[in-house]
Design an enzyme around this catalytic site. Sequence first.
Site, PDB file in Angstrom:
ATOM      1  N   CYS A  15      -6.402   4.218  14.624  1.00 59.59           N
ATOM      2  CA  CYS A  15      -7.167   5.745  14.883  1.00 59.59           C
ATOM      3  C   CYS A  15      -8.523   5.409  14.373  1.00 59.59           C
ATOM      4  O   CYS A  15      -9.585   6.030  14.870  1.00 59.59           O
ATOM      5  CB  CYS A  15      -6.175   6.648  14.614  1.00 59.59           C
ATOM      6  SG  CYS A  15      -6.058   6.538  12.957  1.00 59.59           S
ATOM      7  N   GLU A  36     -10.164   5.716  24.202  1.00 55.42           N
ATOM      8  CA  GLU A  36      -9.707   4.919  23.294  1.00 55.42           C
ATOM      9  C   GLU A  36      -8.852   3.676  23.836  1.00 55.42           C
ATOM     10  O   GLU A  36      -7.954   4.108  24.067  1.00 55.42           O
ATOM     11  CB  GLU A  36      -8.872   5.822  22.453  1.00 55.42           C
ATOM     12  CG  GLU A  36      -9.069   6.454  21.292  1.00 55.42           C
ATOM     13  CD  GLU A  36      -7.910   6.805  20.406  1.00 55.42           C
ATOM     14  OE1 GLU A  36      -7.756   6.145  19.018  1.00 55.42           O
ATOM     15  OE2 GLU A  36      -6.978   7.587  20.806  1.00 55.42           O
ATOM     16  N   ASP A  38      -1.980  12.147  22.068  1.00 55.04           N
ATOM     17  CA  ASP A  38      -2.102  13.680  22.601  1.00 55.04           C
ATOM     18  C   ASP A  38      -0.804  14.366  22.585  1.00 55.04           C
ATOM     19  O   ASP A  38      -1.060  15.397  22.727  1.00 55.04           O
ATOM     20  CB  ASP A  38      -2.928  13.887  23.988  1.00 55.04           C
ATOM     21  CG  ASP A  38      -2.960  12.461  24.591  1.00 55.04           C
ATOM     22  OD1 ASP A  38      -2.933  11.410  24.094  1.00 55.04           O
ATOM     23  OD2 ASP A  38      -3.103  12.515  25.872  1.00 55.04           O
ATOM     24  N   ASN A  94       1.562   2.257  14.717  1.00 60.62           N
ATOM     25  CA  ASN A  94       0.716   1.374  14.250  1.00 60.62           C
ATOM     26  C   ASN A  94       0.647   1.147  12.618  1.00 60.62           C
ATOM     27  O   ASN A  94       0.197   0.028  11.938  1.00 60.62           O
ATOM     28  CB  ASN A  94      -0.822   1.618  14.420  1.00 60.62           C
ATOM     29  CG  ASN A  94      -1.441   2.949  14.057  1.00 60.62           C
ATOM     30  OD1 ASN A  94      -0.830   3.768  13.820  1.00 60.62           O
ATOM     31  ND2 ASN A  94      -2.537   3.036  14.141  1.00 60.62           N
ATOM     32  N   ARG A 117       0.830  -1.287  -0.177  1.00 62.80           N
ATOM     33  CA  ARG A 117      -0.113  -0.182  -0.167  1.00 62.80           C
ATOM     34  C   ARG A 117       1.003   1.263   0.049  1.00 62.80           C
ATOM     35  O   ARG A 117       0.416   2.232  -0.832  1.00 62.80           O
ATOM     36  CB  ARG A 117      -0.622   0.006   1.249  1.00 62.80           C
ATOM     37  CG  ARG A 117      -1.645   1.214   1.503  1.00 62.80           C
ATOM     38  CD  ARG A 117      -2.507   1.008   3.002  1.00 62.80           C
ATOM     39  NE  ARG A 117      -3.271   2.265   3.312  1.00 62.80           N
ATOM     40  CZ  ARG A 117      -3.909   2.288   4.415  1.00 62.80           C
ATOM     41  NH1 ARG A 117      -4.037   1.301   5.113  1.00 62.80           N
ATOM     42  NH2 ARG A 117      -4.471   3.423   4.577  1.00 62.80           N
ATOM     43  N   GLU A 172      -2.818  14.174  13.166  1.00 63.20           N
ATOM     44  CA  GLU A 172      -3.749  13.093  13.092  1.00 63.20           C
ATOM     45  C   GLU A 172      -3.740  12.577  14.597  1.00 63.20           C
ATOM     46  O   GLU A 172      -2.815  11.798  14.755  1.00 63.20           O
ATOM     47  CB  GLU A 172      -3.827  12.333  12.130  1.00 63.20           C
ATOM     48  CG  GLU A 172      -5.145  11.501  11.968  1.00 63.20           C
ATOM     49  CD  GLU A 172      -5.104  10.351  12.428  1.00 63.20           C
ATOM     50  OE1 GLU A 172      -5.808  10.020  13.818  1.00 63.20           O
ATOM     51  OE2 GLU A 172      -4.602   9.097  11.994  1.00 63.20           O
TER      52      GLU A 172
HETATM   53  O1  G3H Z   1      -4.441   4.551  12.750  1.00 67.06           O
HETATM   54  C1  G3H Z   1      -4.573   5.345  12.043  1.00 67.06           C
HETATM   55  C2  G3H Z   1      -4.535   5.073  10.514  1.00 67.06           C
HETATM   56  O2  G3H Z   1      -4.533   6.477   9.880  1.00 67.06           O
HETATM   57  C3  G3H Z   1      -5.684   4.396  10.300  1.00 67.06           C
HETATM   58  O3  G3H Z   1      -5.597   4.151   8.904  1.00 67.06           O
HETATM   59  O4  G3H Z   1      -7.957   3.307   8.507  1.00 67.06           O
HETATM   60  O5  G3H Z   1      -6.107   2.593   6.943  1.00 67.06           O
HETATM   61  O6  G3H Z   1      -6.386   1.735   9.351  1.00 67.06           O
HETATM   62  P1  G3H Z   1      -6.408   2.783   8.097  1.00 67.06           P
END
Ligand code: G3H
Length: 496
Positions: free
Chosen positions: A298, A391, A247, A169, A116, A264
Amino acid sequence: MAGTGAFADIFDGDAYKYYSDGEWKKSSSGKTVAIINPTTRKTQYKVQACTQEEVNKVMDLAKTAQKSWAKTPLWKRAELLHKAAAILKEHKAPIAECLVKEIAKPAKDSVTEVVRSGDLVSYCAEEGVRILGEGKFLVSDSFPGNERTKYCLTSKVPLGVILAIPPFNYPVNLAVSKIAPALIAGNSLVLKPPTQGAVSCLHMVHCFHLAGFPKGLISCVTGKGSEIGDFLTMHPGVNCISFTGGDTGIAISKKAGMIPLQMELGGKDACIVLEDADLDLVASNIIKGGFSYSGQRCTAVKVVLVMESVADALVEKVKAKVAKLTVGAPEDDSDITPVVSESSANFIEGLVKDAKEKGATFCQEYKREGNLIWPLLLDNVRPDMRIAWEEPFGPVLPVIRINSIEEGIHHCNASNFGLQGCVFTKDVNKAILISDAMETGTVQINSAPARGPDHFPFQGLKDSGIGSQGVTNSINMMTKIKTTVINLPTPSYTMG
Ligand code: G3H
């Protein structure tokens, strides 16, 4: 294999090196930072603990390299990005191996992240040559009181040095989502990877190195946040920060100078389910949205708000699917793998205990071994429970039963987050009204929240972020408008 073959230069046999001036180097600190494998909970890798002097050096190099990069034709910048994308995809196996070992991402998902990322880099190169190749032409006589004596030409110019800070992540994908737009737009790039995910990032950076980008244009410094974190984000050489994470981003935004910020910072994405929804579709999306990568996204579904009349039926369907999730090691491609760290597992456990004390219905028994937490659906969650608002970033999903659409929208909008949300209904008119009422950057109708495809705009409201991402928005965000105005001695009208 990671750290060997094409990647031998980035590893010294004990620790991974950092990248500066087009070379792989050991830090003068003589110190390293350990990366703990979430599955084994043992040290998997070590990376350099870079010093502030080393940060100063990469900033100087980035500033100089950017000047000539901005003068490199756009098509050549795109060509190099395409080359890097191909090299990245070619080396998907060793990079995925690092993702498995340092962030416990399931093996197949790790490969998908790298592929990706290559696609994102190529798309960015394509999009860049289109949107950066265009500007505007304005004439003065459209504004009251003016004759046509001024022609205004606009173009997009780079900002300078971009500081990119991706999260654990998606260390590769969310790094290239910052690197590629920065580079195509003529900026230089300093990358500070997350500690967990740093080695995957270093391998990815080496793919850019192999593509032949100029020295100093891309740098990657690793180390302790306490030593170089604030130093980087407050560095006078930085002209823009693109950050994805928790945060910490709020703290960064308070400390950063007068520079553009793209942030983000997580979400508490709600899934609103109406009476007429296709419950099989909802259940599949709750599983995918709530439990993929063990909920460490997220954009994961983080609270289900379901109409009471269909709640029993939905919970049964989700329970049946949870029972089929495999739990274990990322190497075995298990659906649920250990969460990233012990502190993260402890935090999740705290939310579970609070829900237990306050009377939530446990659809499965709570089970944890080390950092591995079994998937858990919590029914009858009420607003006084922490899990209703916080979260977990883990495989624990609360269900709140609602009696009206307004109640669902109210819960969603009462959150301090506003990243994404979703609504399931066959009534498109209701879906649009709900989407308009939800205070989130994106609302998905009849599907779980997700950032991709990667060229879609991606933004959060409130504590979920600043600015908008997605390929086009990121390129635009990493440029500024420059105008040249041609002043004519007498009015000139086309064909006049
Ligand atoms: O964890 C934050 C990412 O921007 C989420 O990406 O929706 O492809 O899993 P995703």
